[in-house]
Each structure stands twice: as C-alpha cells, then as structure tokens.
Write a protein that holds these residues in place. Sequence first.
Motif, mmCIF file in Angstrom:
data_model
loop_
_atom_site.group_PDB
_atom_site.id
_atom_site.type_symbol
_atom_site.label_atom_id
_atom_site.label_comp_id
_atom_site.label_asym_id
_atom_site.label_seq_id
_atom_site.Cartn_x
_atom_site.Cartn_y
_atom_site.Cartn_z
ATOM 1 N N SER A 2 22.957 -11.378 0.667
ATOM 2 C CA SER A 2 22.322 -11.529 1.979
ATOM 3 C C SER A 2 22.454 -10.287 2.841
ATOM 4 N N GLN A 3 23.402 -9.384 2.529
ATOM 5 C CA GLN A 3 23.620 -8.210 3.354
ATOM 6 C C GLN A 3 22.857 -6.975 2.880
ATOM 7 N N VAL A 4 22.135 -7.053 1.756
ATOM 8 C CA VAL A 4 21.515 -5.847 1.203
ATOM 9 C C VAL A 4 20.422 -5.288 2.108
ATOM 10 N N LYS A 5 19.820 -6.128 2.949
ATOM 11 C CA LYS A 5 18.749 -5.651 3.826
ATOM 12 C C LYS A 5 19.250 -4.611 4.816
ATOM 13 N N ARG A 6 20.558 -4.569 5.039
ATOM 14 C CA ARG A 6 21.123 -3.610 5.972
ATOM 15 C C ARG A 6 21.330 -2.240 5.335
ATOM 16 N N LEU A 26 15.852 -8.805 -4.474
ATOM 17 C CA LEU A 26 15.645 -7.365 -4.617
ATOM 18 C C LEU A 26 14.214 -6.991 -4.249
ATOM 19 N N GLU A 27 13.260 -7.835 -4.631
ATOM 20 C CA GLU A 27 11.864 -7.572 -4.272
ATOM 21 C C GLU A 27 11.676 -7.632 -2.758
ATOM 22 N N ASP A 28 12.266 -8.631 -2.105
ATOM 23 C CA ASP A 28 12.174 -8.730 -0.643
ATOM 24 C C ASP A 28 12.798 -7.509 0.012
ATOM 25 N N TYR A 29 13.912 -7.050 -0.536
ATOM 26 C CA TYR A 29 14.596 -5.867 0.004
ATOM 27 C C TYR A 29 13.682 -4.650 -0.029
ATOM 28 N N VAL A 30 13.017 -4.431 -1.165
ATOM 29 C CA VAL A 30 12.142 -3.266 -1.296
ATOM 30 C C VAL A 30 10.931 -3.400 -0.393
ATOM 31 N N ARG A 31 10.284 -4.546 -0.408
ATOM 32 C CA ARG A 31 9.084 -4.732 0.416
ATOM 33 C C ARG A 31 9.395 -4.578 1.901
ATOM 34 N N GLY A 33 11.305 -2.349 3.129
ATOM 35 C CA GLY A 33 11.602 -0.960 3.455
ATOM 36 C C GLY A 33 12.802 -0.378 2.763
ATOM 37 N N GLY A 34 13.446 -1.120 1.880
ATOM 38 C CA GLY A 34 14.611 -0.613 1.169
ATOM 39 C C GLY A 34 14.238 0.309 0.022
ATOM 40 N N HIS A 35 15.212 1.103 -0.413
ATOM 41 C CA HIS A 35 15.028 2.023 -1.536
ATOM 42 C C HIS A 35 15.984 1.603 -2.643
ATOM 43 N N LEU A 36 15.424 1.047 -3.713
ATOM 44 C CA LEU A 36 16.208 0.525 -4.827
ATOM 45 C C LEU A 36 16.214 1.525 -5.972
ATOM 46 N N VAL A 37 17.416 1.839 -6.462
ATOM 47 C CA VAL A 37 17.569 2.674 -7.654
ATOM 48 C C VAL A 37 18.132 1.786 -8.757
ATOM 49 N N MET A 38 17.372 1.578 -9.813
ATOM 50 C CA MET A 38 17.831 0.744 -10.918
ATOM 51 C C MET A 38 17.876 1.573 -12.193
ATOM 52 N N THR A 39 18.859 1.278 -13.042
ATOM 53 C CA THR A 39 19.037 2.059 -14.260
ATOM 54 C C THR A 39 18.704 1.224 -15.483
ATOM 55 N N PHE A 40 18.733 1.877 -16.636
ATOM 56 C CA PHE A 40 18.481 1.206 -17.906
ATOM 57 C C PHE A 40 19.392 -0.018 -18.065
ATOM 58 N N ARG A 41 18.860 -1.036 -18.756
ATOM 59 C CA ARG A 41 19.508 -2.319 -19.020
ATOM 60 C C ARG A 41 19.423 -3.284 -17.851
ATOM 61 N N THR A 42 18.992 -2.845 -16.681
ATOM 62 C CA THR A 42 18.895 -3.763 -15.544
ATOM 63 C C THR A 42 17.820 -4.815 -15.800
ATOM 64 N N GLY A 43 18.178 -6.080 -15.623
ATOM 65 C CA GLY A 43 17.242 -7.179 -15.753
ATOM 66 C C GLY A 43 16.887 -7.563 -17.176
ATOM 67 N N TYR A 44 17.608 -7.017 -18.166
ATOM 68 C CA TYR A 44 17.251 -7.284 -19.560
ATOM 69 C C TYR A 44 17.593 -8.721 -19.971
#
Length: 218
Positions: A2-6, A26-31, A33-44
């Motif tokens: 819940s705190q990631v929006k900050r 994570l999608e709400d966070y990006v939409r 205005g957030g900047h998400l950096v994800m690496t390999f294996r994420t969401g697999y």
Amino acid sequence: MSQVKRLPVLVAPALYCLADEPALELEDYVRGGGHLVMTFRTGYADEEARARAEVAPGPLRALAGVRYLEYSTLLEPVPLHGLGKRDVARHWADGLELEGAEPLARYDHHHFGRWPAITRHRVGAGTVTYVGTLPGRELTAELFRRQRPAGLVTAESPQVTLHSAVNARGERLWFAHNWSDRESTVTLTARATEVTGRRQPLPPGPLRLAPFDVRVVK
C-alpha cells in the motif's frame, strides 16, 4: 504494497513468485506516475512458485511491453551496448521480444544479438524498465541515473549525499548533505523552494553547499 505509491522509483529484483493482486498494484503504481524497474525472472511463477502457463513475464507482460520465449544462463559474460555505454551481460539472458516497449541496450552476440537486453515502456504517467540480464556496474549506474525523478542530481563527489522523503502534505523533500570541509554543489533539475534558511524559490541550476552544510528543498 500500500505504500509503494509514495516511491518515485520501485525496483522488483527477480520477483519470481508474484500473485495476481500485487501485479495489479504494480500496474496502478506505474499508471499513477511511478517508475518500475523489473529484472529477469520477475512474474515467472505464481504465489505457489508454480511456473505460469501464460507467456513470460506473465501478469506483467502488457505492463512491461515485452515477452520472451527463450532464455539462457551465461557461462561467460556477453558484451552489451546501449545507453551510451558498453558493458557486459552476466549469468543470465532473456530474449526479449518487443510488444510496445523500446530497446535501451542490446546483446552483442551472434545468437542473442537479435534481442534487446534492456527495454523501457511508457504506461500512463509512468514507465517500466525491464532488465533481462545482470549488467555490469557502468550500465547499471547509467540506467538508474536515468530513472532519477525530477528534483536534485548530486555532483560527482563522494562527500555529498542526497536523500528524499514525502511530508504529510504529500510534498517531496530533498535533503542534500555536504560531509566535507570544502564547498560543493548539487544540481536542481526543476524549480524548487528552500525549506531551510530563507525559504526562497530556487530556479533550476547549481545549488551551493557550504562546508558541512545541509540544504532542504521541496
């Protein structure tokens, strides 16, 4: 979550087990205005560590703007080029296929060279950077330099540190510390207001830090 929006930048390093609900957050966070950096294996895999039936990166595929069907471990480093830097990919390589994202760096390799190694996708008011390998230090530093939100950019001085926080009004504050006995500067990349001292408006450009000085701006 819940705190990631900050947070102006959020890193998801090899977030292998990912349930559907945090993926939507994570999608709400990006939409928003957030900047998400994800690496390999994420969401697999799902929350039970079961490989997902859908094409990787699973529930984050549309958000990342990429998919991959092929990946490989790397026995030796593979050269990378992009972002104005030459570097190497280490240990892992995702063969990213673009689905709306733009390439930032590519493998310099007879087989992997057909695919980008790092991509960026603009979604809503934010961005997603997908890192399909483990890059070296130079490329990683350049990548995160570009992720820095508008505000302050530190000078190339190890004696100057920069931190930020959000106050009760939702305003982002920047704390610049000069830990040395010599004058230094940071660079304002946007208009700001001095919180300490005379509380004056500050234009973009250099901001002086006296020896052992602390400046706080918003």
